[in-house]
Scaffold this active site. Structure first.
Site, PDB file in Angstrom:
ATOM      1  CE  LYS A  53      -3.825  -2.186   2.387  1.00 47.41           C
ATOM      2  NZ  LYS A  53      -4.351  -2.592   3.679  1.00 47.41           N
ATOM      3  CD  GLN A  97      -3.812  -4.499   6.610  1.00 41.87           C
ATOM      4  OE1 GLN A  97      -3.846  -3.489   5.913  1.00 41.87           O
ATOM      5  NE2 GLN A  97      -4.225  -5.674   6.174  1.00 41.87           N
ATOM      6  CG  ASP A 120     -10.307  -0.201   4.996  1.00 42.35           C
ATOM      7  OD1 ASP A 120     -10.144  -0.739   3.883  1.00 42.35           O
ATOM      8  OD2 ASP A 120      -9.555  -0.375   5.962  1.00 42.35           O
TER       9      ASP A 120
HETATM   10  N1  GUN Z   1      -7.273  -6.836   6.077  1.00 47.66           N
HETATM   11  C1  GUN Z   1      -7.619  -7.611   5.018  1.00 47.66           C
HETATM   12  N2  GUN Z   1      -8.313  -6.881   4.113  1.00 47.66           N
HETATM   13  C2  GUN Z   1      -8.392  -5.632   4.620  1.00 47.66           C
HETATM   14  C3  GUN Z   1      -8.959  -4.429   4.122  1.00 47.66           C
HETATM   15  O1  GUN Z   1      -9.578  -4.354   3.045  1.00 47.66           O
HETATM   16  N3  GUN Z   1      -8.818  -3.336   4.931  1.00 47.66           N
HETATM   17  C4  GUN Z   1      -8.186  -3.388   6.126  1.00 47.66           C
HETATM   18  N4  GUN Z   1      -8.120  -2.267   6.851  1.00 47.66           N
HETATM   19  N5  GUN Z   1      -7.633  -4.490   6.599  1.00 47.66           N
HETATM   20  C5  GUN Z   1      -7.735  -5.600   5.841  1.00 47.66           C
END
Ligand code: GUN
Length: 295
Positions: A53, A97, A120
């Site tokens: 990311k 996350q 998100d």
């Molecule tokens: N962990 C696995 N997929 C995601 C996601 O789309 N967003 C976040 N914040 N954590 C994750």
């Protein structure tokens, strides 16, 4: 019949180009979109995601702020960090996350993020806005699926969509998005009776259960579009392999179009995170939203 392969890797690259163009326009106005990512603990898969990311955020010209916290971080300290990021004018998007260590209340943490910065789309306000068809931040993986479906079909109106999986991250928001695009939507799950018949009704079949290759080709309606959200690590013939929730070889003989694993939905998720950050930045400034990057 052999299905058309929907190339998520190429699609994601196009989305990133579009994001980079919008970022350049914003920078010319003196604003650099910024994304803050918070990682608590040392989960190896999460570390890989967060690194990817950060790299992609910088590649499209945005500012990346990474906050790596110890696994033993207290809830109060984490909430204080989020509140600081909520107020920081350089930060337009905040992502925490998941999964979080067990001593932290994920719902409380997510609901502390300012909804306008919740890239998100997990904050309860954004869930409610999406559910009522109002402008919201949309979860990245379902947004990526929607972009690919719109690109393939044009209008989705009237199509029968079946989503296998009822998670808050994929299944439920996917259903809302397809309903907002006038599909007839069914959410199936582990307790659904006669799952094969339910799947065989689908013009659009979205598999998001996290069970390797559980959907075989004879569950797919001839000509259907199959979106495989699963990313499952398995071992076959002594080798590590990534497979989806759909049995690709058999499904590709029946479907009209299908996303592969890897190279399908996966690359779209981070591309949509970048798209959401630009959207959040534009909204915060009262500027027009980037066309084609929102639901
Ligand atoms: N962990 C696995 N997929 C995601 C996601 O789309 N967003 C976040 N914040 N954590 C994750």
């Amino acid at each position: 019949m052999t299905a058309q392969i929907i190339d998520g890797k190429a699609f994601a690259a196009k989305v990133r180009v579009s994001v980079a163009e919008h970022v350049a326009t914003l920078k010319a106005k003196g604003v650099t979109p910024g994304l803050a990512v918070v990682l608590v603990g040392e989960d190896p898969a999460s570390q890989v995601y967060v690194r990817n990311k950060g790299q992609q955020t910088v590649e499209v010209g945005m500012a990346s702020f990474e906050h790596k916290l110890d696994a033993s971080t207290s809830e109060a300290d984490l909430l204080a960090l989020i509140q600081r990021l909520n107020k920081d004018p350089k930060v337009h998007g905040i992502l925490v996350q998941l999964p979080l260590p067990k001593h932290l209340n994920s719902d409380l943490v997510i609901n502390t993020i300012e909804p306008a910065k919740d890239v998100d789309g997990f904050h309860i306000s954004n869930v409610g806005l999406l559910g009522t068809g109002q402008k919201s931040m949309v979860p990245c993986t379902p947004l990526g699926c929607l972009m690919m479906l719109r690109d393939h079909h044009g209008s989705l109106a009237g199509l029968d969509a079946v989503i296998v999986g009822r998670s808050n991250i994929v299944g439920k928001p996917m259903a809302q998005l397809l309903l907002n695009d006038s599909c007839t939507v069914t959410i199936a799950h582990s307790r659904t009776r006669d799952l094969q018949s339910v799947c065989r009704r689908a013009d659009i079949l979205v598999a998001a259960v996290g069970r390797p290759e559980m959907i075989p080709g004879d569950w797919v309606k001839p000509g259907a579009t199959v979106i495989d959200v699963g990313i499952n690590r398995i071992e076959r013939d002594g080798k590590a392999k990534l497979v989806g929730d759909v049995h690709f070889e058999s499904a590709a003989k029946v479907a009209g179009a299908i996303t592969p694993v890897p190279g399908g939905v996966g690359p779209m998720t981070i591309a949509c995170l970048l798209a959401n950050t630009v959207t959040a930045c534009c909204r915060s400034l009262g500027l027009p939203e980037p066309a084609g990057l929102t639901a």
